[in-house]
Design an enzyme around this catalytic site. Sequence first.
Site, mmCIF file in Angstrom:
data_model
loop_
_atom_site.group_PDB
_atom_site.id
_atom_site.type_symbol
_atom_site.label_atom_id
_atom_site.label_comp_id
_atom_site.label_asym_id
_atom_site.label_seq_id
_atom_site.Cartn_x
_atom_site.Cartn_y
_atom_site.Cartn_z
ATOM 1 N N CYS B 103 183.349 70.234 22.121
ATOM 2 C CA CYS B 103 182.338 71.378 22.348
ATOM 3 C C CYS B 103 181.981 71.875 23.875
ATOM 4 O O CYS B 103 181.801 72.841 23.997
ATOM 5 C CB CYS B 103 180.813 70.836 21.673
ATOM 6 S SG CYS B 103 180.867 70.819 20.096
ATOM 7 N N VAL B 104 182.168 70.798 24.676
ATOM 8 C CA VAL B 104 182.289 71.308 25.900
ATOM 9 C C VAL B 104 183.535 71.092 26.778
ATOM 10 O O VAL B 104 184.179 69.985 26.746
ATOM 11 C CB VAL B 104 181.172 70.250 26.664
ATOM 12 C CG1 VAL B 104 180.942 70.432 28.165
ATOM 13 C CG2 VAL B 104 180.082 70.444 26.035
#
Lengths: 169, 104
Positions: B103-104
């Site tokens: 996600c990051v």
Amino acid sequence: MTEPKPAPVPDFGDDSEAGRKLAIICSKGSLDMAYPALVLGNAALGEGVEVHLFFTFWGFDIITKKRMHNLKFTPVGNTAAHVPQPVAALPGITAVATSMMKKQIADIGVPAVGEFLDQIVASGGHLWACRMSADMMKLRMEDLYDAVEGIINASDFIEMTAGAQLLFI
Amino acid sequence: MPVATINGSEVQVDDEGFLANPDQWNEELAEALASQIGINLTAEHWKAVRFLRDDFKQTGETPTIRRISAGTGIDIKTLFVLFPKKPAKKMAYIAGLPKPRGCV
């Protein structure tokens, strides 16, 4: 057997004219409520979306220099933390829960709050502080994280986010 | 996975056009993939693309933009200039790798 065709070219949205816009209102100042805004804002920037983060009320802690590196997580009142509530309220539990959560976040390679804000700004994200909260808490620009672009009022925010998708966290 | 041609060579691609088999990638192909999305690869682009290839070889996963920035020393702002709008996905595409999973 037919001849292979040329490969499709992925659509990276370069040609879409009217850019997509996302506004996230950050109203909570606990560690676990800061991350959803940071993760989603960052993801949107990586997709070429214009992103505005608006910090208000308790969310001010995320951009207040004195507080931003010490956001906390408490299991009090949070049944999903799976700690018996009388235990959750004991002295020291919040500190333990906070350091556990920080470690879990770091272990999967996700940055701490300050560094995450740096990344969001480097990716082109915009940070705004709420006028009413600043007045209530007697905070000025110099008390806030350096990349905050301004302290703006509710009308400014509404005007600025015309046509944007909105998230309230 | 459908077989398709990119720049004359036959490769396996997914429905979007990402290479389905990272082993079919080579530097010539990277130039062709980049030019298809309007990017002319400079030395700095190559630094990023080579990092993606090396890191994928070691970890089995496409690195995220944060990891690419840390690994190459190219700051995130510059990555957004080199690979505009969707840097992580564009870098993965040119490097012949799957889209990043994290996600990051």
